[in-house]
Design a protein around this motif. Structure first.
Motif, PDB file in Angstrom:
ATOM      1  N   UNK A 113       0.832  -1.198   0.000  1.00 37.37           N
ATOM      2  CA  UNK A 113       0.000   0.000   0.000  1.00 37.37           C
ATOM      3  C   UNK A 113       0.873   1.256   0.000  1.00 37.37           C
ATOM      4  N   UNK A 114       0.522   2.219  -0.828  1.00 35.29           N
ATOM      5  CA  UNK A 114       1.222   3.499  -0.847  1.00 35.29           C
ATOM      6  C   UNK A 114       0.643   4.375   0.264  1.00 35.29           C
ATOM      7  N   UNK A 115       1.472   4.770   1.230  1.00 41.18           N
ATOM      8  CA  UNK A 115       1.032   5.602   2.345  1.00 41.18           C
ATOM      9  C   UNK A 115       1.309   7.060   2.014  1.00 41.18           C
ATOM     10  N   UNK A 116       0.273   7.884   2.083  1.00 40.87           N
ATOM     11  CA  UNK A 116       0.370   9.299   1.743  1.00 40.87           C
ATOM     12  C   UNK A 116       0.155  10.122   3.006  1.00 40.87           C
ATOM     13  N   UNK A 117       1.181  10.807   3.486  1.00 45.73           N
ATOM     14  CA  UNK A 117       1.081  11.647   4.678  1.00 45.73           C
ATOM     15  C   UNK A 117       0.746  13.078   4.274  1.00 45.73           C
ATOM     16  N   UNK A 118      -0.219  13.670   4.971  1.00 48.45           N
ATOM     17  CA  UNK A 118      -0.634  15.028   4.634  1.00 48.45           C
ATOM     18  C   UNK A 118      -0.704  15.892   5.889  1.00 48.45           C
ATOM     19  N   UNK A 119      -0.769  17.209   5.653  1.00 50.27           N
ATOM     20  CA  UNK A 119      -0.794  18.188   6.753  1.00 50.27           C
ATOM     21  C   UNK A 119       0.389  17.969   7.692  1.00 50.27           C
ATOM     22  N   UNK A 120       1.578  17.939   7.121  1.00 57.34           N
ATOM     23  CA  UNK A 120       2.776  17.544   7.859  1.00 57.34           C
ATOM     24  C   UNK A 120       3.574  18.734   8.403  1.00 57.34           C
TER      25      UNK A 120
ATOM     26  N   UNK B  87      -6.186  14.575   0.226  1.00 58.41           N
ATOM     27  CA  UNK B  87      -4.999  13.747   0.075  1.00 58.41           C
ATOM     28  C   UNK B  87      -4.069  14.223  -1.022  1.00 58.41           C
ATOM     29  N   UNK B  88      -4.532  15.154  -1.842  1.00 61.81           N
ATOM     30  CA  UNK B  88      -3.706  15.676  -2.934  1.00 61.81           C
ATOM     31  C   UNK B  88      -2.914  16.916  -2.537  1.00 61.81           C
ATOM     32  N   UNK B  89      -3.258  17.559  -1.430  1.00 66.69           N
ATOM     33  CA  UNK B  89      -2.642  18.838  -1.074  1.00 66.69           C
ATOM     34  C   UNK B  89      -1.213  18.651  -0.576  1.00 66.69           C
ATOM     35  N   UNK B  90      -0.261  19.142  -1.353  1.00 67.63           N
ATOM     36  CA  UNK B  90       1.164  19.103  -0.979  1.00 67.63           C
ATOM     37  C   UNK B  90       1.657  17.679  -0.717  1.00 67.63           C
ATOM     38  N   UNK B  91       1.152  16.731  -1.495  1.00 70.52           N
ATOM     39  CA  UNK B  91       1.620  15.339  -1.368  1.00 70.52           C
ATOM     40  C   UNK B  91       2.028  14.814  -2.739  1.00 70.52           C
TER      41      UNK B  91
ATOM     42  N   UNK C 123     -12.054  13.759  -3.018  1.00 69.44           N
ATOM     43  CA  UNK C 123     -12.873  13.519  -4.214  1.00 69.44           C
ATOM     44  C   UNK C 123     -12.863  14.751  -5.111  1.00 69.44           C
ATOM     45  N   UNK C 124     -13.044  15.914  -4.523  1.00 69.19           N
ATOM     46  CA  UNK C 124     -13.085  17.172  -5.289  1.00 69.19           C
ATOM     47  C   UNK C 124     -11.787  17.371  -6.068  1.00 69.19           C
ATOM     48  N   UNK C 125     -10.658  17.175  -5.417  1.00 68.30           N
ATOM     49  CA  UNK C 125      -9.380  17.361  -6.102  1.00 68.30           C
ATOM     50  C   UNK C 125      -9.154  16.299  -7.166  1.00 68.30           C
ATOM     51  N   UNK C 126      -9.558  15.072  -6.888  1.00 68.47           N
ATOM     52  CA  UNK C 126      -9.407  14.014  -7.891  1.00 68.47           C
ATOM     53  C   UNK C 126     -10.181  14.364  -9.158  1.00 68.47           C
ATOM     54  N   UNK C 127     -11.364  14.906  -9.010  1.00 70.38           N
ATOM     55  CA  UNK C 127     -12.154  15.316 -10.172  1.00 70.38           C
ATOM     56  C   UNK C 127     -11.481  16.471 -10.901  1.00 70.38           C
ATOM     57  N   UNK C 128     -10.867  17.392 -10.153  1.00 70.43           N
ATOM     58  CA  UNK C 128     -10.174  18.506 -10.795  1.00 70.43           C
ATOM     59  C   UNK C 128      -8.954  18.041 -11.578  1.00 70.43           C
ATOM     60  N   UNK C 129      -8.397  16.909 -11.162  1.00 74.56           N
ATOM     61  CA  UNK C 129      -7.290  16.305 -11.917  1.00 74.56           C
ATOM     62  C   UNK C 129      -7.794  15.420 -13.051  1.00 74.56           C
ATOM     63  N   UNK C 130      -9.095  15.409 -13.245  1.00 69.30           N
ATOM     64  CA  UNK C 130      -9.727  14.730 -14.383  1.00 69.30           C
ATOM     65  C   UNK C 130      -9.706  13.205 -14.282  1.00 69.30           C
ATOM     66  N   UNK C 131      -9.680  12.687 -13.063  1.00 68.17           N
ATOM     67  CA  UNK C 131      -9.910  11.261 -12.881  1.00 68.17           C
ATOM     68  C   UNK C 131     -11.416  11.000 -12.878  1.00 68.17           C
ATOM     69  N   UNK C 132     -11.800   9.811 -13.300  1.00 65.25           N
ATOM     70  CA  UNK C 132     -13.154   9.343 -13.039  1.00 65.25           C
ATOM     71  C   UNK C 132     -13.184   8.872 -11.602  1.00 65.25           C
ATOM     72  N   UNK C 133     -14.150   9.352 -10.826  1.00 65.60           N
ATOM     73  CA  UNK C 133     -14.155   9.087  -9.391  1.00 65.60           C
ATOM     74  C   UNK C 133     -15.419   8.338  -8.983  1.00 65.60           C
ATOM     75  N   UNK C 134     -15.212   7.243  -8.280  1.00 66.25           N
ATOM     76  CA  UNK C 134     -16.290   6.494  -7.659  1.00 66.25           C
ATOM     77  C   UNK C 134     -16.180   6.673  -6.148  1.00 66.25           C
ATOM     78  N   UNK C 135     -17.218   7.196  -5.531  1.00 67.25           N
ATOM     79  CA  UNK C 135     -17.263   7.317  -4.071  1.00 67.25           C
ATOM     80  C   UNK C 135     -17.911   6.064  -3.501  1.00 67.25           C
ATOM     81  N   UNK C 136     -17.220   5.438  -2.560  1.00 67.76           N
ATOM     82  CA  UNK C 136     -17.673   4.161  -2.014  1.00 67.76           C
ATOM     83  C   UNK C 136     -18.773   4.411  -0.991  1.00 67.76           C
ATOM     84  N   UNK C 137     -19.991   4.375  -1.444  1.00 68.64           N
ATOM     85  CA  UNK C 137     -21.152   4.758  -0.644  1.00 68.64           C
ATOM     86  C   UNK C 137     -21.278   3.963   0.652  1.00 68.64           C
ATOM     87  N   UNK C 138     -20.827   2.722   0.631  1.00 71.33           N
ATOM     88  CA  UNK C 138     -20.944   1.854   1.807  1.00 71.33           C
ATOM     89  C   UNK C 138     -19.694   1.871   2.677  1.00 71.33           C
TER      90      UNK C 138
END
Length: 199
Positions: free
Chosen positions: A102-109, A118-122, A151-166
């Motif tokens: 698993x790729x571990x992404x640390x944020x707000x460091x 998860x996209x901010x400064x990572x 999710x918002x940033x992923x969409x701005x990067x033009x990924x197709x995004x599925x939100x896991x409702x469950x």
């Protein structure tokens, strides 16, 4: 993989799973506990097993705050101290079955800057691009803050995004959960549940 490029279960090459901030401090008993936060873990484990079984990349974001982070009450922020780097509260729970690759992404460091996404400064976007990811499946904690902003940033990067409702929970389970999901859909995300991937 069949002729149209889709794997059994509806997954395809170019898909990636992102777990957002499933950390001890956000679970019952933690310093910033999300009601019922632990209930998403068994569901997330099913997603983890599915993606890992198909050899698809998995990412897990985490708050990794310094002790004097700007988001803490003592520094004038809105939150009690939580997810301080290298403390038990910042760790992933033992019940979360993260594969070893698993790729571990640390944020707000850094002390002076908060980050809900998860996209901010990572390095998240760079790693997704290097793995040729095109569709992102995102779940975790909490719906109205870190999940929504990721999710918002992923969409701005033009990924197709599925939100896991469950496999998404909110701090305010009475209203913010549904409002956050509605906002994700308004922005362009697609709600999906585990059964749909296994259909």
């Amino acid at each position: 993989m069949n002729n149209d490029g889709f794997m059994k279960g509806g997954l395809a090459a170019g898909d990636a799973l992102i777990l957002v901030d499933v950390q001890n401090d956000f679970l019952p008993g933690g310093s910033l506990a999300v009601p019922n936060g632990d209930e998403v873990i068994p569901v997330l484990n099913r997603y983890l097993a599915l993606f890992h079984g198909h050899g698809l990349p998995i990412f897990a974001t985490r708050d990794w705050h310094p002790p004097d982070h700007c988001s803490f009450l003592q520094q004038g922020g809105p939150w009690p101290p939580h997810c301080i780097a290298s403390t038990p509260g910042a760790a992933f729970p033992a019940s979360l079955e993260l594969p070893p690759d698993t790729h571990i992404i640390s944020k707000a460091v850094t002390p002076e800057k908060d980050a809900y996404s998860g996209f901010t400064d990572t390095e998240l976007n760079a790693l997704l691009q290097s793995s040729d990811a095109r569709r992102l499946f995102i779940g975790g904690i909490s719906a109205e803050y870190c999940v929504l902003n990721t999710v918002k940033d992923a969409l701005q990067y033009h990924y197709t995004v599925f939100a896991l409702n469950d496999a998404i929970c909110a701090m305010d389970i009475n209203s913010n959960h549904s409002h956050a999901l509605e906002e994700m859909v308004r922005l362009g995300a697609i709600l999906i549940c585990f059964k749909a991937l296994r259909a």
